[in-house]
Every structure is written in C-alpha cells, then in structure tokens.
Design a protein around this motif. Structure first.
Motif, PDB file in Angstrom:
ATOM      1  N   THR A  76       1.903   0.560   4.762  1.00  0.00           N
ATOM      2  CA  THR A  76       2.014  -0.894   5.778  1.00  0.00           C
ATOM      3  C   THR A  76       3.449  -1.013   5.963  1.00  0.00           C
ATOM      4  O   THR A  76       3.672  -1.981   6.541  1.00  0.00           O
ATOM      5  CB  THR A  76       1.412  -1.859   4.668  1.00  0.00           C
ATOM      6  OG1 THR A  76       1.991  -1.693   3.310  1.00  0.00           O
ATOM      7  CG2 THR A  76       0.041  -1.857   4.527  1.00  0.00           C
TER       8      THR A  76
ATOM      9  N   ASP B 191       0.791  -1.272  -0.109  1.00  0.00           N
ATOM     10  CA  ASP B 191      -0.041  -0.046   0.158  1.00  0.00           C
ATOM     11  C   ASP B 191       0.840   1.035  -0.018  1.00  0.00           C
ATOM     12  O   ASP B 191       1.160   1.665   1.056  1.00  0.00           O
ATOM     13  CB  ASP B 191      -0.990  -0.180   1.327  1.00  0.00           C
ATOM     14  CG  ASP B 191      -1.781   1.145   1.344  1.00  0.00           C
ATOM     15  OD1 ASP B 191      -1.992   2.238   0.037  1.00  0.00           O
ATOM     16  OD2 ASP B 191      -2.601   1.525   2.282  1.00  0.00           O
TER      17      ASP B 191
ATOM     18  N   ARG C 142       5.146   6.416   7.631  1.00  0.00           N
ATOM     19  CA  ARG C 142       4.093   5.740   7.163  1.00  0.00           C
ATOM     20  C   ARG C 142       3.077   6.736   6.581  1.00  0.00           C
ATOM     21  O   ARG C 142       2.232   6.494   5.744  1.00  0.00           O
ATOM     22  CB  ARG C 142       3.616   4.942   8.269  1.00  0.00           C
ATOM     23  CG  ARG C 142       4.377   3.591   8.620  1.00  0.00           C
ATOM     24  CD  ARG C 142       3.791   2.741   9.452  1.00  0.00           C
ATOM     25  NE  ARG C 142       2.555   2.588   9.210  1.00  0.00           N
ATOM     26  CZ  ARG C 142       1.386   2.555   9.786  1.00  0.00           C
ATOM     27  NH1 ARG C 142       1.413   3.269  11.115  1.00  0.00           N
ATOM     28  NH2 ARG C 142       0.339   2.129   9.592  1.00  0.00           N
TER      29      ARG C 142
END
Length: 194
Positions: A120, A49, A181
């Motif tokens: 992720t 992702d 992230r």
C-alpha cells in the motif's frame, strides 16, 4: 536457541546434532505504528499491508517466485500461507509465512531470497515491531530472527536469503532497505546480493 541476526550475518542451517534442516518457515510479523495528531483522526487507524515474497534463483537468474498472487512454487517446494492485509499484534506471531521444503527444492535452485514490501506504499516509519524469523518447521524451534529496527523512509526490505553451501544450506541476513510495492520492483537490489 535462536540467533538475533545483524545485517550481513550468515549462519549455517544445520541442527545441533549436525544433520541438515529439511523444512523451514520464514515468518514475517508487524503492526501499524500508532498515528498521532489531527491527520490520524481524519484517516483512521488503518492497517499496513506488508507482503512477504520468496524469489528462487538459479545461477543468478530468477526462476520462480512465491508471493500473495502465486502462493506455491511451480515445483511445490515453497509455499506461502496467505496474504495478511493489515498486520497483527507484532508480538511474536507470524502475520505471513513462507514454508520451504529444502529437501524438495530443485537442484538447479541455488538461492532463495526473502523480501518484504509495503504493497500500500506506507514507509517503515509507519510500522512497529516488524521482524522476520526462520523456524525449523519440523519442531517449531526458532533458529534466527532479524528485526526491522529504525523504521525509515523506504517501502521495502531485502530481508535474508538461504543458499546452498557444500551439501547443505546457509542463511544470510541481508537487511537492505529498498523502494518498491512488489518483488518485481526489488529485483535490481536483490541482484547485488546474489
């Protein structure tokens, strides 16, 4: 004619007839690198992702952001087309895209920085055929492409920025690896490029 950008390279965003671009799309494409060995059988293929974000700045301060949880800027000039959780073929199509109506960007916004991060947490060693490209949204012509080459043990990349220059806009390929992230994790790295 598309330009393959190198890290730090800058190009002016104007059409071949000398007029300025009015709308651009920053596209992001990728696919997961094939996993090998015993662990691959245990963990399965799985997607990665990656998330595209656009952070809008005014005089060095973030004033708005467009990403998977805030798909449209407050003024409506920047719009994310939606979150892709697994990537795609990585063969040229955009898995995520951010549309920028340059003519509608508020005058106080002087820079828009595009980032990509692995939500992720996988590193770019696990990604293949990743690219970022800028397209003239009025005619679909690819103007510039920046390829994420070499993988690396980082989870994010400060890809590029568009910034005001004179009466128009310019694109600068940044290509700096980072860790994080989300776009918030990347703000200290972005600050070095404003």
């Amino acid at each position: 004619m598309s330009v393959n950008l190198d890290k730090g390279q800058q190009i002016s965003l104007s059409k071949s007839d000398g007029s300025s671009l009015t709308a651009v799309r920053m596209g992001l494409g990728w696919k997961s690198a094939p996993r090998k060995g015993f662990l691959a059988k245990l963990t399965g293929g799985g997607g990665i992702d990656l998330d595209a974000s656009a952070v809008l700045f005014a005089e060095g301060k973030p004033v708005d952001v467009v990403f998977f949880q805030h798909l449209t800027s407050d003024d409506g000039s920047v719009r994310h087309t939606g979150d892709n959780l697994v990537g795609g073929a990585g063969q040229g199509g955009d898995d995520e895209a951010i549309l920028v109506d340059l003519a509608r960007v508020p005058v106080h916004v002087d820079q828009i920085v595009f980032t990509v991060n692995s939500f992720t947490g996988q590193t770019f060693t696990q990604v293949e055929n990743a690219f970022c490209r800028l397209i003239d949204e009025t005619n679909g012509q690819e103007l510039a492409r920046y390829t994420l080459t070499g993988g690396g043990d980082h989870t994010a990349q400060i890809m590029a920025k568009v910034h005001r220059a004179g009466g128009g806009w310019q694109l600068k390929a940044i290509g700096e690896p980072a860790s994080g992230r989300t776009f918030q994790d990347l703000l200290p790295v972005i600050a070095r490029h404003l």
